[in-house]
Each structure stands twice: as structure tokens, then as C-alpha cells.
Design a protein around this motif. Sequence first.
Motif, mmCIF file in Angstrom:
data_model
loop_
_atom_site.group_PDB
_atom_site.id
_atom_site.type_symbol
_atom_site.label_atom_id
_atom_site.label_comp_id
_atom_site.label_asym_id
_atom_site.label_seq_id
_atom_site.Cartn_x
_atom_site.Cartn_y
_atom_site.Cartn_z
ATOM 1 N N ALA A 3 0.834 -1.203 0.000
ATOM 2 C CA ALA A 3 0.000 0.000 0.000
ATOM 3 C C ALA A 3 0.869 1.254 0.000
ATOM 4 C CB ALA A 3 -0.918 0.001 1.209
ATOM 5 N N ILE A 4 0.376 2.253 -0.681
ATOM 6 C CA ILE A 4 1.025 3.564 -0.726
ATOM 7 C C ILE A 4 -0.024 4.619 -0.420
ATOM 8 C CG2 ILE A 4 2.750 2.832 -2.399
ATOM 9 C CD1 ILE A 4 0.710 4.953 -4.126
ATOM 10 N N ASN A 5 0.381 5.868 -0.364
ATOM 11 C CA ASN A 5 -0.543 6.979 -0.137
ATOM 12 C C ASN A 5 -0.581 7.892 -1.345
ATOM 13 O OD1 ASN A 5 0.522 7.498 3.294
ATOM 14 N ND2 ASN A 5 -0.902 6.035 2.507
ATOM 15 N N VAL A 6 -1.784 8.313 -1.699
ATOM 16 C CA VAL A 6 -1.991 9.322 -2.732
ATOM 17 C C VAL A 6 -2.926 10.371 -2.152
ATOM 18 C CG1 VAL A 6 -3.009 9.820 -4.991
ATOM 19 C CG2 VAL A 6 -1.621 7.764 -4.685
ATOM 20 N N SER A 7 -2.513 11.624 -2.213
ATOM 21 C CA SER A 7 -3.375 12.730 -1.805
ATOM 22 C C SER A 7 -3.868 13.438 -3.049
ATOM 23 C CB SER A 7 -2.618 13.717 -0.920
ATOM 24 O OG SER A 7 -2.345 13.149 0.332
ATOM 25 N N LEU A 8 -5.143 13.804 -3.014
ATOM 26 C CA LEU A 8 -5.784 14.447 -4.159
ATOM 27 C C LEU A 8 -6.523 15.698 -3.720
ATOM 28 C CD1 LEU A 8 -6.835 14.504 -7.111
ATOM 29 C CD2 LEU A 8 -8.694 13.002 -6.344
ATOM 30 N N GLN A 9 -6.222 16.792 -4.401
ATOM 31 C CA GLN A 9 -6.983 18.025 -4.246
ATOM 32 C C GLN A 9 -7.535 18.369 -5.614
ATOM 33 O OE1 GLN A 9 -4.692 21.579 -3.416
ATOM 34 N NE2 GLN A 9 -6.455 22.607 -2.511
ATOM 35 N N VAL A 10 -8.871 18.391 -5.734
ATOM 36 C CA VAL A 10 -9.485 18.790 -7.001
ATOM 37 C C VAL A 10 -9.947 20.233 -6.889
ATOM 38 C CG1 VAL A 10 -10.181 16.495 -7.791
ATOM 39 C CG2 VAL A 10 -11.743 17.802 -6.369
ATOM 40 N N LEU A 11 -9.716 20.979 -7.948
ATOM 41 C CA LEU A 11 -10.095 22.384 -8.015
ATOM 42 C C LEU A 11 -10.934 22.585 -9.271
ATOM 43 C CD1 LEU A 11 -6.526 23.637 -7.138
ATOM 44 C CD2 LEU A 11 -8.499 23.641 -5.598
ATOM 45 N N TYR A 29 -17.482 9.471 -4.203
ATOM 46 C CA TYR A 29 -16.945 8.429 -5.075
ATOM 47 C C TYR A 29 -15.786 7.695 -4.393
ATOM 48 C CZ TYR A 29 -14.192 6.089 -8.561
ATOM 49 O OH TYR A 29 -13.452 5.141 -9.208
ATOM 50 N N ILE A 30 -14.866 8.455 -3.817
ATOM 51 C CA ILE A 30 -13.738 7.831 -3.121
ATOM 52 C C ILE A 30 -14.256 6.891 -2.042
ATOM 53 C CG2 ILE A 30 -11.780 8.280 -1.578
ATOM 54 C CD1 ILE A 30 -11.333 10.906 -3.232
ATOM 55 N N LYS A 31 -15.224 7.355 -1.287
ATOM 56 C CA LYS A 31 -15.817 6.513 -0.233
ATOM 57 C C LYS A 31 -16.382 5.226 -0.823
ATOM 58 C CE LYS A 31 -19.271 6.629 3.427
ATOM 59 N NZ LYS A 31 -20.285 7.442 4.124
ATOM 60 N N SER A 32 -17.022 5.326 -1.975
ATOM 61 C CA SER A 32 -17.677 4.160 -2.584
ATOM 62 C C SER A 32 -16.691 3.103 -3.068
ATOM 63 C CB SER A 32 -18.571 4.597 -3.751
ATOM 64 O OG SER A 32 -17.794 4.877 -4.907
ATOM 65 N N LYS A 36 -9.084 2.953 1.917
ATOM 66 C CA LYS A 36 -8.935 3.729 3.144
ATOM 67 C C LYS A 36 -8.646 5.168 2.740
ATOM 68 C CE LYS A 36 -6.360 3.876 7.449
ATOM 69 N NZ LYS A 36 -5.327 3.226 8.259
ATOM 70 N N TYR A 37 -9.318 6.119 3.382
ATOM 71 C CA TYR A 37 -9.117 7.525 3.025
ATOM 72 C C TYR A 37 -9.371 8.419 4.219
ATOM 73 C CZ TYR A 37 -14.135 8.290 3.058
ATOM 74 O OH TYR A 37 -15.447 8.404 3.461
ATOM 75 N N GLU A 38 -8.830 9.616 4.172
ATOM 76 C CA GLU A 38 -9.087 10.649 5.170
ATOM 77 C C GLU A 38 -9.272 11.970 4.446
ATOM 78 O OE1 GLU A 38 -6.371 11.019 8.421
ATOM 79 O OE2 GLU A 38 -6.403 8.862 8.828
ATOM 80 N N VAL A 39 -10.343 12.659 4.791
ATOM 81 C CA VAL A 39 -10.614 13.978 4.224
ATOM 82 C C VAL A 39 -9.939 15.014 5.107
ATOM 83 C CG1 VAL A 39 -12.403 15.663 3.649
ATOM 84 C CG2 VAL A 39 -12.806 13.219 3.269
ATOM 85 N N GLY A 40 -9.160 15.891 4.485
ATOM 86 C CA GLY A 40 -8.534 16.995 5.191
ATOM 87 C C GLY A 40 -9.110 18.312 4.700
ATOM 88 N N ALA A 41 -8.665 19.375 5.289
ATOM 89 C CA ALA A 41 -9.178 20.695 4.923
ATOM 90 C C ALA A 41 -8.804 21.083 3.494
ATOM 91 C CB ALA A 41 -8.659 21.749 5.895
ATOM 92 N N MET A 46 -5.575 9.017 0.368
ATOM 93 C CA MET A 46 -6.041 7.635 0.214
ATOM 94 C C MET A 46 -4.873 6.683 0.424
ATOM 95 S SD MET A 46 -8.248 8.237 -3.267
ATOM 96 C CE MET A 46 -6.952 9.213 -4.054
ATOM 97 N N GLU A 47 -5.208 5.461 0.809
ATOM 98 C CA GLU A 47 -4.198 4.428 1.002
ATOM 99 C C GLU A 47 -4.621 3.193 0.229
ATOM 100 O OE1 GLU A 47 -2.547 3.965 5.028
ATOM 101 O OE2 GLU A 47 -3.147 1.857 4.841
ATOM 102 N N GLY A 48 -3.725 2.650 -0.560
ATOM 103 C CA GLY A 48 -4.054 1.461 -1.333
ATOM 104 C C GLY A 48 -2.988 1.169 -2.367
ATOM 105 N N GLU A 49 -3.376 0.401 -3.371
ATOM 106 C CA GLU A 49 -2.475 0.048 -4.464
ATOM 107 C C GLU A 49 -2.380 1.207 -5.457
ATOM 108 O OE1 GLU A 49 -0.711 -2.809 -4.637
ATOM 109 O OE2 GLU A 49 -1.544 -3.369 -2.687
ATOM 110 N N LEU A 50 -1.191 1.430 -5.976
ATOM 111 C CA LEU A 50 -0.947 2.581 -6.853
ATOM 112 C C LEU A 50 -1.912 2.629 -8.036
ATOM 113 C CD1 LEU A 50 0.711 5.064 -7.629
ATOM 114 C CD2 LEU A 50 2.326 3.535 -8.772
ATOM 115 N N ASP A 51 -2.057 1.538 -8.759
ATOM 116 C CA ASP A 51 -2.923 1.553 -9.943
ATOM 117 C C ASP A 51 -4.362 1.894 -9.588
ATOM 118 O OD1 ASP A 51 -0.826 0.981 -11.648
ATOM 119 O OD2 ASP A 51 -1.237 -1.171 -11.698
ATOM 120 N N GLU A 52 -4.860 1.331 -8.498
ATOM 121 C CA GLU A 52 -6.238 1.605 -8.077
ATOM 122 C C GLU A 52 -6.405 3.076 -7.714
ATOM 123 O OE1 GLU A 52 -9.608 -0.094 -4.990
ATOM 124 O OE2 GLU A 52 -7.507 -0.350 -4.457
#
Length: 96
Positions: A3-11, A29-32, A36-41, A46-52
Motif C-alpha cells: 500500500a502507498i498513499n496518494v493525496s488528491l486536491q481537485v479544483l 466516489y472515493i468513499k464508494s 482507506k481515506y481521510e478527508v482533510g481541509a 487515500m491508502e491502497g495500491e498505486l494503480d487503483e
Amino acid sequence: MSAINVSLQVLPSVKDKDLYKVVDKVIDYIKSTGVKYEVGAMETTMEGELDELLDIVKKAQQICVENGAERVASIVKIDYKPDGVTMNEKIGKYRK
């Protein structure tokens, strides 16, 4: 792969009154996906496999457009270690 971490900010380029509505659609969508994920300000991590996780990032762009964005700028951060990396190892000590 570990598992790795990817953070995403959409604008999304939408009217101010619609901004949170569109971002909420991406978070829903991420929740669905079941990752594993955490919403920040400022971003969602997210935590998981890179391709996913990269597929989720790609779909997030489409969700913004499908919900009225004429354009989407996104900031993506990837924390990768061959043995894996978790959100807990980075911020667990700060949780109550």
C-alpha cells in the motif's frame, strides 16, 4: 505491491456556490471505492495500491466535469516506498 498513499486536491472550475457540491461528489466516489481515506481541509489522502488510486484520480476529473466543471486543476501527491507506507505510520501519533 504494498500500500502507498496518494493525496488528491481537485479544483473544479465552477461557480463558488457549486464548489463544495462538486468536491463532495468526488469524496462520495472515493468513499464508494472502499479504499482507506481521510478527508482533510485541503485534500483527501487515500491508502491502497498505486494503480487503483491512480484510477480514482482519473475518475475524479470526470466526476467534476460531469457535475458542471468546465475545467479541473488537480494536485496529486504520491508517497511511495517499495515496502509500503501507511497514513497511520505518518500521523498516528497525532490522533487522539
